[in-house]
Scaffold this motif. Structure first.
Motif, PDB file in Angstrom:
ATOM      1  N   LYS A 102       0.841  -1.199   0.000  1.00  0.00           N
ATOM      2  CA  LYS A 102       0.000   0.000   0.000  1.00  0.00           C
ATOM      3  C   LYS A 102       0.876   1.248   0.000  1.00  0.00           C
ATOM      4  O   LYS A 102       1.818   1.351   0.783  1.00  0.00           O
ATOM      5  CB  LYS A 102      -0.929   0.001   1.217  1.00  0.00           C
ATOM      6  CG  LYS A 102      -1.840   1.220   1.286  1.00  0.00           C
ATOM      7  CD  LYS A 102      -1.378   2.227   2.289  1.00  0.00           C
ATOM      8  CE  LYS A 102      -2.124   3.543   2.180  1.00  0.00           C
ATOM      9  NZ  LYS A 102      -1.714   4.500   3.212  1.00  0.00           N
TER      10      LYS A 102
ATOM     11  N   LYS B  40       5.594   4.205   3.538  1.00  0.00           N
ATOM     12  CA  LYS B  40       5.440   5.582   4.012  1.00  0.00           C
ATOM     13  C   LYS B  40       6.448   6.462   3.328  1.00  0.00           C
ATOM     14  O   LYS B  40       7.586   6.057   3.082  1.00  0.00           O
ATOM     15  CB  LYS B  40       5.697   5.645   5.519  1.00  0.00           C
ATOM     16  CG  LYS B  40       4.703   4.857   6.324  1.00  0.00           C
ATOM     17  CD  LYS B  40       3.477   5.682   6.567  1.00  0.00           C
ATOM     18  CE  LYS B  40       2.288   4.826   6.867  1.00  0.00           C
ATOM     19  NZ  LYS B  40       1.035   5.550   6.848  1.00  0.00           N
TER      20      LYS B  40
ATOM     21  N   LYS C  36      -0.997   8.387  14.008  1.00  0.00           N
ATOM     22  CA  LYS C  36      -1.665   8.334  12.695  1.00  0.00           C
ATOM     23  C   LYS C  36      -0.966   7.404  11.713  1.00  0.00           C
ATOM     24  O   LYS C  36      -1.368   7.286  10.570  1.00  0.00           O
ATOM     25  CB  LYS C  36      -1.716   9.740  12.097  1.00  0.00           C
ATOM     26  CG  LYS C  36      -2.575  10.655  12.924  1.00  0.00           C
ATOM     27  CD  LYS C  36      -3.373  11.614  12.062  1.00  0.00           C
ATOM     28  CE  LYS C  36      -4.462  12.289  12.848  1.00  0.00           C
ATOM     29  NZ  LYS C  36      -3.973  13.010  14.018  1.00  0.00           N
TER      30      LYS C  36
ATOM     31  N   ASP D 200      -5.307   2.109   4.224  1.00  0.00           N
ATOM     32  CA  ASP D 200      -4.585   1.108   5.021  1.00  0.00           C
ATOM     33  C   ASP D 200      -5.498  -0.095   5.261  1.00  0.00           C
ATOM     34  O   ASP D 200      -5.086  -1.254   5.142  1.00  0.00           O
ATOM     35  CB  ASP D 200      -4.201   1.666   6.413  1.00  0.00           C
ATOM     36  CG  ASP D 200      -3.109   2.722   6.360  1.00  0.00           C
ATOM     37  OD1 ASP D 200      -2.557   2.952   5.282  1.00  0.00           O
ATOM     38  OD2 ASP D 200      -2.815   3.311   7.423  1.00  0.00           O
TER      39      ASP D 200
HETATM   40 MG    MG Z   1      -2.387   7.122   6.489  1.00  0.00          MG
END
Ligand code: MG
Ligand code: ADP
Ligand code: ASP
Length: 410
Positions: free
Chosen positions: A7, A173, A210, A154
Motif C-alpha cells: 500500500k 510511508k 496516525k 490502510d
Molecule cells: Mg495514512
C-alpha cells in the motif's frame, strides 16, 4: 514465489514522478517473481480538494454523492499507476472497489468492510498482471459506492491481504521509515521499532498515532496478517506488526501516543441518584458521538460532577445536547474546554509490572504539568492535560521510560 500486498499513501503517489517511481519499485519486486497487488491512496491533497469542492456547492453535501465524489481520487491514482506500469512494458490492471467487489455496510463516509471477493484479483494475478486496487472505497448492498473514512486505504490493503491470503502486507510511508516510539515530528529522539505487537499498535493507533489506521490493525490482528511498515524511497529496515511474543514483555513502555482531537465537557452539581448517568449520556450516544473518558466524583451534598471527553468536531453538538439535559435534571451548569490534549503510554510489559502509573505522574509533576483526567487499561495509561503542554509531556514521558535514541540530537 510470494503473494504480496503493498500500500502506498497519498504522499508516496503525490506527483506523476512519484507514481512512476512507485511503478518502477513494484516492477522490481514483480521481476523477482513475487505476485504483486498494489493498493493506492489518492494523490496527496486530492481528497481534501474534493471535500472543498463539495462544500462550495452545498453547505451539507449529500453523503451518498460525497462518496461518489471522494472515490474518484483513488480512481485517478490507480489508473495513472497502471498506465505507468504498462508504459514500462509490464501488464497491469486497475480495479475499483465495486469491480472487485469490496462489500461494505451502507454508512457513507465511514463504511465498514464486511467481505472481499477475490475472483477478479486472483484471475488477474494468474494472468501475470500487477493488480492496482483503489483504496478507501467499497460497495454497499444497494450497489452504491461507499468510502471507509479518512486514511481508509490502510484498511483496504490489510483486508485485501487477508482475503487473498497474502504472505504479507507492506505499508509504504513517504515521510517515516516505520513505526516509531512516538511521532518523530514531535520528539526528535523517537526510535524506529523493529517489531510491535498487534495489541500495542491497536492502542497506539486508537490513542492518536496516525501512522496506521485503527481498523487496518484490527483486521491484521483478526486474520493474523503480518504487516510491514517501511519507507517508500529507501530500503532501510522498517517495522513488523506481529502477534505478541514473550520477549516483548521485557519492555515496560513501547511507545507514547497523543491526540489533540479531544475536548472536555463538565456538568457541575448533578443530582446523585440512579439513572442520571444514563439520562445524560443517552442523547449523546444516540447522536453517534463517541465518548472516550468519563470521570464522576462523589460528593457529600447529594450532588456530583461528571466530566467526559468527546472528539473536538463533536464538541459543540455535545455541549448543546448536554446543556438541555442539565437543565432538565437540575444540574448547576455545563462547562466546556477545547484546549486539552491526551497523552498515553502503551506497552504489553505493563501487564506484569507495577508502579508504571506512578512514574508517569511523577515525571509530569516534575515538569509542572497538571493532570486533569486519567484512564487506564491493562496495557496503556492515558492522561488529559492542557494542550499547550502536549509536546513537553510527550518528550518527558519518552525520556522517562527510556525510549530516547541517544544517538540523535534534540
Ligand atoms: Mg495514512
Ligand atoms: P500515509 O499518507 O502514507 O498514509 P500518514 O500521513 O497517514 O501517511 O502517516 C504517517 C505520519 O504519521 C508521519 O508523518 C508521522 O508524523 C505520523 N506518526 C504519528 N505517530 C507515529 C509513530 N509512532 N511512528 C511513525 N509515524 C507516526
Ligand atoms: N484518500 C483518502 C484520504 O485522504 C484515503 C487514504 O488516503 O487512505 O483520507
Amino acid at each position: 514465489m510470494a503473494l504480496i500486498v503493498q500500500k502506498y499513501g497519498g504522499t508516496s503517489v503525490g506527483t506523476v514522478e512519484k507514481i512512476k517511481a512507485v511503478a518502477t519499485k513494484v516492477i522490481d519486486s514483480y521481476k523477482k517473481g513475487d505476485r504483486m497487488v498494489v493498493v493506492l491512496s489518492a494523490m496527496a491533497g486530492k481528497t481534501d480538494g474534493l471535500i472543498k469542492l463539495a462544500r462550495q456547492v452545498a453547505s451539507e453535501p449529500d453523503p451518498r454523492e460525497m462518496d461518489v465524489l471522494l472515490a474518484t481520487g483513488e480512481q485517478e491514482s490507480v489508473a495513472l499507476f497502471s498506465m505507468a506500469v504498462k508504459d514500462m512494458g509490464f501488464e497491469a490492471q486497475s480495479m475499483l472497489g465495486f469491480q472487485i467487489a469490496i462489500h461494505t455496510d451502507h454508512i457513507f463516509g465511514r463504511a465498514k468492510i464486511n467481505q472481499v471477493e477475490t475472483d477478479r484479483i486472483l484471475k488477474a494475478l494468474d494472468e501475470k498482471k500487477i493488480v492496482a486496487i483503489a483504496g478507501f472505497q467499497g460497495l454497499d448492498e444497494k450497489g452504491d459506492i461507499t468510502t471507509l473514512g479518512r486514511g481508509g486505504s490502510d484498511t483496504t490493503a490489510v483486508a485485501i491481504a487477508a482475503a487473498v491470503k497474502a504472505d504479507r502486507c507492506e505499508i509504504f510511508k513517504d515521510d517515516v521509515e516505520g513505526i516509531y516510539t512516538t511521532n518523530p515530528d514531535v520528539c526528535p529522539k523517537a526510535k524506529k521499532m523493529d517489531t510491535i505487537s498487534y495489541e500495542e499498535m491497536l492502542e497506539m493507533a486508537s490513542l492518536g498515532a496516525k501512522v496506521l489506521e485503527i481498523r487496518a490493525v484490527e483486521f491484521a490482528m483478526k486474520y493474523n496478517v503480518p504487516v510491514y511498515v517501511r519507507s517508500t524511497f529507501s530500503d532501510k529496515r522498517g517495522t513488523m506488526v506481529v502477534a505478541e511474543t514473550k520477549d516483548m514483555e521485557k519492555v515496560l513502555v513501547s511507545g507514547v501516543a497523543y491526540s489533540k482531537n479531544e475536548s472536555r465537557v463538565t456538568i457541575r452539581k448533578v443530582p446523585d441518584r440512579p439513572g442520571i448517568a444514563s439520562g445524560i449520556f443517552q442523547p449523546v450516544f444516540e447522536s453517534g458521538i463517541v465518548v472516550d473518558m468519563i470521570v464522576q466524583n462523589t460528593s457529600e451534598d447529594g450532588s456530583t460532577d461528571i466530566t467526559f471527553t468527546v472528539p473536538k468536531p463533536d464538541f459543540y453538538r455535545t455541549m448543546k445536547l448536554v446543556s438541555q439535559v442539565a437543565q432538565d435534571i437540575g444540574a448547576e451548569k455545563v462547562l466546556g474546554d477545547e484546549d486539552i490534549a491526551k497523552v498515553s503510554i502503551v506497552g504489553v510489559g505493563m501487564r506484569t509490572h507495577a508502579g508504571v502509573a506512578n512514574r508517569m505522574f511523577a515525571a509530569l509533576a516534575a515538569e509542572n504539568i497538571n493532570i486533569m483526567m486519567i484512564s487506564t487499561s491493562e496495557i496503556k495509561i492515558s492522561v488529559v492535560i492542557e494542550a499547550k503542554y502536549l509536546e513537553l509531556a510527550v518528550r518527558t514521558l519518552h525520556k522517562t521510560f527510556g525510549l530516547d535514541d541517544e544517538t540523535k540530537g534534540e
